[in-house]
Write a protein that holds these residues in place. Structure first.
Motif, PDB file in Angstrom:
ATOM      1  N   UNK A  17       0.824  -1.211   0.000  1.00  0.00           N
ATOM      2  CA  UNK A  17       0.000   0.000   0.000  1.00  0.00           C
ATOM      3  C   UNK A  17       0.857   1.259   0.000  1.00  0.00           C
ATOM      4  N   UNK A  18       0.528   2.161  -0.894  1.00  0.00           N
ATOM      5  CA  UNK A  18       1.269   3.421  -1.024  1.00  0.00           C
ATOM      6  C   UNK A  18       0.344   4.558  -0.585  1.00  0.00           C
ATOM      7  N   UNK A  19       0.789   5.317   0.399  1.00  0.00           N
ATOM      8  CA  UNK A  19       0.006   6.409   0.954  1.00  0.00           C
ATOM      9  C   UNK A  19       0.585   7.735   0.467  1.00  0.00           C
ATOM     10  N   UNK A  20      -0.235   8.527  -0.170  1.00  0.00           N
ATOM     11  CA  UNK A  20       0.190   9.859  -0.600  1.00  0.00           C
ATOM     12  C   UNK A  20      -0.280  10.893   0.409  1.00  0.00           C
ATOM     13  N   UNK A  21       0.649  11.674   0.937  1.00  0.00           N
ATOM     14  CA  UNK A  21       0.314  12.714   1.919  1.00  0.00           C
ATOM     15  C   UNK A  21       0.344  14.057   1.200  1.00  0.00           C
ATOM     16  N   UNK A  22      -0.822  14.665   1.059  1.00  0.00           N
ATOM     17  CA  UNK A  22      -0.951  15.905   0.311  1.00  0.00           C
ATOM     18  C   UNK A  22      -0.705  17.116   1.206  1.00  0.00           C
ATOM     19  N   UNK A  23       0.224  17.955   0.820  1.00  0.00           N
ATOM     20  CA  UNK A  23       0.511  19.179   1.573  1.00  0.00           C
ATOM     21  C   UNK A  23       0.572  20.354   0.588  1.00  0.00           C
ATOM     22  N   UNK A  51       0.346  15.051 -12.129  1.00  0.00           N
ATOM     23  CA  UNK A  51       0.218  14.969 -13.582  1.00  0.00           C
ATOM     24  C   UNK A  51      -0.899  13.988 -13.938  1.00  0.00           C
ATOM     25  N   UNK A  52      -1.133  13.786 -15.195  1.00  0.00           N
ATOM     26  CA  UNK A  52      -2.261  12.946 -15.609  1.00  0.00           C
ATOM     27  C   UNK A  52      -2.124  11.506 -15.126  1.00  0.00           C
ATOM     28  N   UNK A  53      -0.926  10.957 -15.189  1.00  0.00           N
ATOM     29  CA  UNK A  53      -0.740   9.543 -14.830  1.00  0.00           C
ATOM     30  C   UNK A  53       0.300   9.328 -13.738  1.00  0.00           C
ATOM     31  N   UNK A  54       0.828  10.390 -13.167  1.00  0.00           N
ATOM     32  CA  UNK A  54       1.867  10.235 -12.152  1.00  0.00           C
ATOM     33  C   UNK A  54       1.888  11.450 -11.229  1.00  0.00           C
ATOM     34  N   UNK A  55       2.645  11.300 -10.168  1.00  0.00           N
ATOM     35  CA  UNK A  55       2.789  12.390  -9.196  1.00  0.00           C
ATOM     36  C   UNK A  55       4.261  12.522  -8.819  1.00  0.00           C
ATOM     37  N   UNK A  91      -0.279   7.105  -9.117  1.00  0.00           N
ATOM     38  CA  UNK A  91      -1.190   7.589  -8.089  1.00  0.00           C
ATOM     39  C   UNK A  91      -1.198   6.613  -6.912  1.00  0.00           C
ATOM     40  N   UNK A  92      -1.244   7.117  -5.681  1.00  0.00           N
ATOM     41  CA  UNK A  92      -1.194   6.240  -4.498  1.00  0.00           C
ATOM     42  C   UNK A  92      -2.501   5.482  -4.292  1.00  0.00           C
TER      43      UNK A  92
END
Length: 354
Positions: A13-19, A57-61, A80-81
């Motif tokens: 599991x990949x967690x993206x932390x948005x700041x 981006x459309x398919x990546x971060x 994407x996470x």
């Protein structure tokens, strides 16, 4: 250096932390929290990275991942996470169009995220006012944009608080009092003012009260401990179909009685010093109702904190609910926070059973 995230293989599991970024371009947010989450997630066979909206981006971060072995951050490009933990620290960043577009995109991709956003005090009051249980524990509150209504409100309660709808940590709060000579006394954390009549007060303050959408709230005469007022700070997290109390702290005012926040001079007391079964039961009860109410109205809330007090008559009052809780001074509460967040991450990213 830009590398592809090696953990984005579908099995971890990949967690993206948005700041967000500060004005100088550097990354903002609670760095200590991000680091501790990464360490805990790695021990649970997970991983996390932080990112801002300008890296989407459309398919990546494009983001940054913390490497414990090097005690350093490394830039990465990741798909994407599996989940996004919203920790945008600025209201202005969250209100940007690209923020709403991004969250709409997550919904389309069935990627879970929390929390939906900052809570406006006016919206929160209106929500709880309609709640069959929570409305009982709200101080009387009105918008502070009408001169006549505010004057009547002040006359009725003699002492009120003025709070901007969009603020945190006691910023921008003032106390307004009517003395025996009908003079209006204004107290802030760093200022005092006196007006011969309410008209003079309104002439000076109307613009700010209206522009910042201030609320007027009756002052609750609080029960005291060792001669000083105190409030409860409650941290809560979602767990499956309910909400649980993660930790409870007490903040007590010292040099001023406008707010009990530690940055404004308040002190930390252990909850155990005042704890009893009545407090425990009430706090557990309101956590369930508040969590369910917020999620139903605004979207899934996985985490929130509550500021709560008790009047001299023994009545409980809910003062604030915060969707982006700051760090607690109590180490044990912060440790439980990390555990409960990681449990929630695992729960929300677990494969759905047929």
């Amino acid at each position: 250096m830009v590398v592809t995230n090696p953990w984005s293989n579908g099995s971890t599991p990949v967690i993206g932390i948005l700041t967000a970024r500060k004005k100088d371009g550097s990354i903002a947010g609670n760095g200590a929290l991000f680091i501790e989450l990464q360490k805990k997630l790695i021990s649970l066979n997970g991983i996390s990275f932080i990112f801002t909206l300008d890296g989407v981006h459309q398919d990546s971060i494009d983001g940054y991942i913390y490497i414990p072995e090097r005690n350093d951050w490394e830039r990465i490009t990741s798909p994407f996470p599996d989940l996004v933990y919203n920790r945008i620290p600025f209201r202005r960043s969250e209100e940007e169009l690209k923020s709403s577009i991004f969250f709409a995109c997550l919904k389309e991709m069935n990627i879970p995220f929390f929390n939906p956003g900052f809570i406006d005090k006016s919206e929160l009051y209106n929500l709880f006012k309609k709640h069959p249980f929570l409305h009982t524990f709200l101080p009387a509150t009105i918008p502070a944009k009408n001169k006549q209504k505010l004057s009547v409100f002040l006359s009725q309660y003699q002492s009120i608080y003025l709070k901007p709808s969009q603020s945190a940590r006691g910023n921008g709060i003032f106390k307004l009092e009517l003395d025996t000579a009908h003079r209006v006394l204004l107290k802030g954390l760093n200022e005092k003012d006196e007006f011969v009549t309410f008209d003079f007060f309104w002439e000076k303050w109307e613009r700010m009260l209206v522009e910042k959408n201030y609320l007027a709230q009756e002052e609750i005469k609080p029960v005291l401990y060792e001669g000083k007022r105190f409030d409860f700070r409650i941290l809560a997290h979602a767990e499956k179909n309910h909400y649980k109390v993660t930790g409870i702290g007490i903040r007590q005012s010292q040099k001023q009685d406008i707010t009990t926040h530690v940055p404004s001079g308040g002190r930390v007391l252990p909850y155990e010093q005042l704890q009893n079964k009545e407090y425990d039961f009430f706090i557990e009860t309101i956590v369930q109702h508040i969590g369910a109410s917020l999620t139903e109205a605004f979207g899934f809330f996985g985490e929130f904190s509550i500021d709560m007090g008790i009047s001299q008559s023994g009545q409980f009052y809910i003062y604030e609910v915060n969707s982006k809780p700051m760090s607690f001074d109590e180490t044990e509460i912060e440790e439980k926070r990390i555990e409960h967040l990681c449990q929630l991450f695992q729960q929300l990213t677990a494969p759905k059973k047929d």
